[in-house]
Design a protein around this motif. Structure first.
Motif, PDB file in Angstrom:
ATOM      1  N   VAL A  74      37.759  49.638  39.033  1.00 59.46           N
ATOM      2  CA  VAL A  74      38.721  48.982  39.920  1.00 59.46           C
ATOM      3  C   VAL A  74      40.118  49.328  39.419  1.00 59.46           C
ATOM      4  O   VAL A  74      40.415  49.174  38.236  1.00 59.46           O
ATOM      5  N   VAL A  75      40.969  49.828  40.323  1.00 67.83           N
ATOM      6  CA  VAL A  75      42.369  50.085  39.991  1.00 67.83           C
ATOM      7  C   VAL A  75      43.214  49.147  40.833  1.00 67.83           C
ATOM      8  O   VAL A  75      43.138  49.163  42.058  1.00 67.83           O
ATOM      9  N   ASP A  76      44.013  48.333  40.159  1.00 67.96           N
ATOM     10  CA  ASP A  76      44.804  47.299  40.822  1.00 67.96           C
ATOM     11  C   ASP A  76      46.266  47.732  40.876  1.00 67.96           C
ATOM     12  O   ASP A  76      46.988  47.675  39.878  1.00 67.96           O
ATOM     13  N   PHE A  77      46.708  48.165  42.066  1.00 67.61           N
ATOM     14  CA  PHE A  77      48.066  48.661  42.246  1.00 67.61           C
ATOM     15  C   PHE A  77      49.064  47.565  42.607  1.00 67.61           C
ATOM     16  O   PHE A  77      50.265  47.765  42.455  1.00 67.61           O
ATOM     17  N   VAL A  78      48.594  46.453  43.126  1.00 65.66           N
ATOM     18  CA  VAL A  78      49.505  45.500  43.760  1.00 65.66           C
ATOM     19  C   VAL A  78      49.442  44.103  43.143  1.00 65.66           C
ATOM     20  O   VAL A  78      49.772  43.123  43.801  1.00 65.66           O
ATOM     21  N   GLY A  79      49.052  44.021  41.880  1.00 66.68           N
ATOM     22  CA  GLY A  79      49.061  42.732  41.200  1.00 66.68           C
ATOM     23  C   GLY A  79      50.470  42.378  40.756  1.00 66.68           C
ATOM     24  O   GLY A  79      50.987  42.942  39.792  1.00 66.68           O
ATOM     25  N   LEU A  80      51.094  41.461  41.455  1.00 69.79           N
ATOM     26  CA  LEU A  80      52.484  41.108  41.171  1.00 69.79           C
ATOM     27  C   LEU A  80      52.634  39.763  40.481  1.00 69.79           C
ATOM     28  O   LEU A  80      53.720  39.436  39.995  1.00 69.79           O
ATOM     29  N   HIS A  81      51.550  38.991  40.468  1.00 68.18           N
ATOM     30  CA  HIS A  81      51.609  37.662  39.864  1.00 68.18           C
ATOM     31  C   HIS A  81      50.434  37.496  38.907  1.00 68.18           C
ATOM     32  O   HIS A  81      49.319  37.955  39.188  1.00 68.18           O
ATOM     33  N   PRO A  82      50.668  36.864  37.771  1.00 65.03           N
ATOM     34  CA  PRO A  82      49.607  36.733  36.756  1.00 65.03           C
ATOM     35  C   PRO A  82      48.322  36.107  37.285  1.00 65.03           C
ATOM     36  O   PRO A  82      47.224  36.527  36.906  1.00 65.03           O
ATOM     37  N   GLY A  83      48.439  35.122  38.163  1.00 66.74           N
ATOM     38  CA  GLY A  83      47.242  34.498  38.697  1.00 66.74           C
ATOM     39  C   GLY A  83      46.364  35.481  39.451  1.00 66.74           C
ATOM     40  O   GLY A  83      45.130  35.363  39.442  1.00 66.74           O
ATOM     41  N   GLU A  84      46.985  36.445  40.106  1.00 68.76           N
ATOM     42  CA  GLU A  84      46.217  37.450  40.847  1.00 68.76           C
ATOM     43  C   GLU A  84      45.397  38.316  39.892  1.00 68.76           C
ATOM     44  O   GLU A  84      44.251  38.681  40.187  1.00 68.76           O
ATOM     45  N   VAL A  85      45.995  38.659  38.759  1.00 75.65           N
ATOM     46  CA  VAL A  85      45.285  39.490  37.784  1.00 75.65           C
ATOM     47  C   VAL A  85      44.185  38.686  37.098  1.00 75.65           C
ATOM     48  O   VAL A  85      43.080  39.192  36.865  1.00 75.65           O
ATOM     49  N   ARG A  86      44.448  37.428  36.802  1.00 77.37           N
ATOM     50  CA  ARG A  86      43.393  36.594  36.216  1.00 77.37           C
ATOM     51  C   ARG A  86      42.205  36.496  37.167  1.00 77.37           C
ATOM     52  O   ARG A  86      41.045  36.571  36.737  1.00 77.37           O
ATOM     53  N   GLU A  87      42.478  36.317  38.449  1.00 75.15           N
ATOM     54  CA  GLU A  87      41.405  36.229  39.443  1.00 75.15           C
ATOM     55  C   GLU A  87      40.643  37.539  39.525  1.00 75.15           C
ATOM     56  O   GLU A  87      39.404  37.563  39.548  1.00 75.15           O
ATOM     57  N   ALA A  88      41.370  38.654  39.568  1.00 74.59           N
ATOM     58  CA  ALA A  88      40.723  39.956  39.716  1.00 74.59           C
ATOM     59  C   ALA A  88      39.846  40.288  38.518  1.00 74.59           C
ATOM     60  O   ALA A  88      38.727  40.809  38.672  1.00 74.59           O
ATOM     61  N   THR A  89      40.320  39.994  37.312  1.00 76.33           N
ATOM     62  CA  THR A  89      39.501  40.304  36.142  1.00 76.33           C
ATOM     63  C   THR A  89      38.271  39.422  36.055  1.00 76.33           C
ATOM     64  O   THR A  89      37.279  39.785  35.408  1.00 76.33           O
ATOM     65  N   THR A  90      38.319  38.282  36.712  1.00 77.75           N
ATOM     66  CA  THR A  90      37.131  37.426  36.781  1.00 77.75           C
ATOM     67  C   THR A  90      36.137  37.962  37.803  1.00 77.75           C
ATOM     68  O   THR A  90      34.938  38.107  37.522  1.00 77.75           O
TER      69      THR A  90
END
Length: 331
Positions: A74-90
């Protein structure tokens, strides 16, 4: 090397993602992009590429994409907020997760800035959901910390920190500003002495870096991405002029001369009052080889001219620029 086959891109149809899709396709991946569908998809009917429409801020959209694609990467280009990255890594805990961060995550001070050594920006809780330019660096830094935390929990999560990205299809048009100036005018105003050093990376090289980190990167690590050779604003103009087979005269102006016309030096694209450079040995150790600046600038310049790129709307307008140039001539 472990073989991966399915890649899911969160984002992926505009600038960096567009080139990264091509890199992954060339490497033999099946690629799925997850986007909101607000921009044209350049990969419609392209073999090996599919698109899912969804909002990455909604967990259900991430879960649906995961279940449909079963991605290895998974390549995440548009994670602009920490909560989004925490959700994605989960959600993508079973995949290799590569977060596209930014050199702006660094608090600065070091020349060059190094992974694991140079301090990152702190990020206050009230900054995490903010969308202003002022909190961009702190938010990116906190997103990186979310990646590191996920890796500590066993997720194969990594971050790549590009410096300013330039190349074909760059919708920010920051480098395009200078290409347009060189293409259209013999004399170009440059803040300071022309030696401003803002480290950059060619977009196709960044795409290769993301592929390399996805396959070879170490979980819990961050990797700077920037050209091996940094070059100044004046050198940029020389390279653009050579690519377009023309000549240009950079005219330098200090803060006093610019202030007389209400021009802030930092309002001019790519200008920085202090060197902004990063170390690149860590990515190079994985086998990354960036394109020489003369070749990358030439390809970028020709693409911008062909595309009619003129620069950001907020850029210094030519009328004001000419007024400064005239004042310098009279001075």
């Amino acid at each position: 090397m472990t073989r991966y086959d399915a890649a899911l891109f969160i984002g992926g149809t505009r600038f960096i993602g567009r080139h990264t899709v091509e890199a992954f396709l060339e490497a033999g991946y099946e690629v799925t992009t997850l986007t909101r569908g607000e921009h044209d998809d350049p990969f419609v009917d392209r073999e090996g590429v599919s698109n899912r429409t969804g909002d990455r801020t909604e967990r259900a959209a991430l879960v649906d994409a995961r279940d449909a694609v079963d991605p290895d990467v998974v390549v995440d280009f548009v994670g602009l907020h920490p909560g989004e990255v925490r959700e994605a890594t989960t959600v993508f805990a079973d995949a290799r997760y590569v977060y596209v961060s930014s050199g702006s995550a660094y608090a600065g001070g070091d020349v060059p800035m190094r992974e694991g050594e140079t301090a990152l920006h702190p990020c206050e809780p009230d900054q995490e959901e903010d969308d202003s330019a002022e909190t961009y660096g702190p938010r990116k830094a906190e997103c990186d910390r979310a990646v590191f935390a996920a890796a500590e929990d066993g997720v194969e999560a990594m971050a790549v920190r590009p410096m300013l990205v330039q190349g074909p299809h760059d919708y920010t048009e920051r480098f395009g500003y200078w290409v347009n100036r060189v293409a259209e005018h013999e004399r170009v105003l440059v803040p300071g002495d022309g030696g401003s050093l803002l480290h950059r990376v060619f977009v196709r090289d960044l795409a290769d870096a993301l592929l390399l980190v996805a396959e070879e990167g170490e979980p819990g690590e961050a990797y700077n991405a920037a050209d091996r050779s940094a070059y100044s604003l004046d050198r940029s103009l020389e390279l653009i002029a050579a690519a377009l087979d023309t000549a240009v005269e950079p005219v330098h102006a200090g803060e006093r001369e610019l202030a007389a016309h209400d021009v802030e030096p930092e309002s001019v694209p790519l200008y920085t009052p202090r060197p902004a450079l990063v170390a690149t040995e860590k990515l190079a150790a994985l086998g990354w080889e960036p394109t020489p600046p003369a070749a990358s600038v030439a390809e970028t310049a020709r693409a911008h001219v062909d595309g009619g790129v003129t620069g950001p709307e907020s850029s210094l307008d030519r009328r004001t620029e000419e007024a400064v140039l005239e004042a310098l001539d009279d001075g």
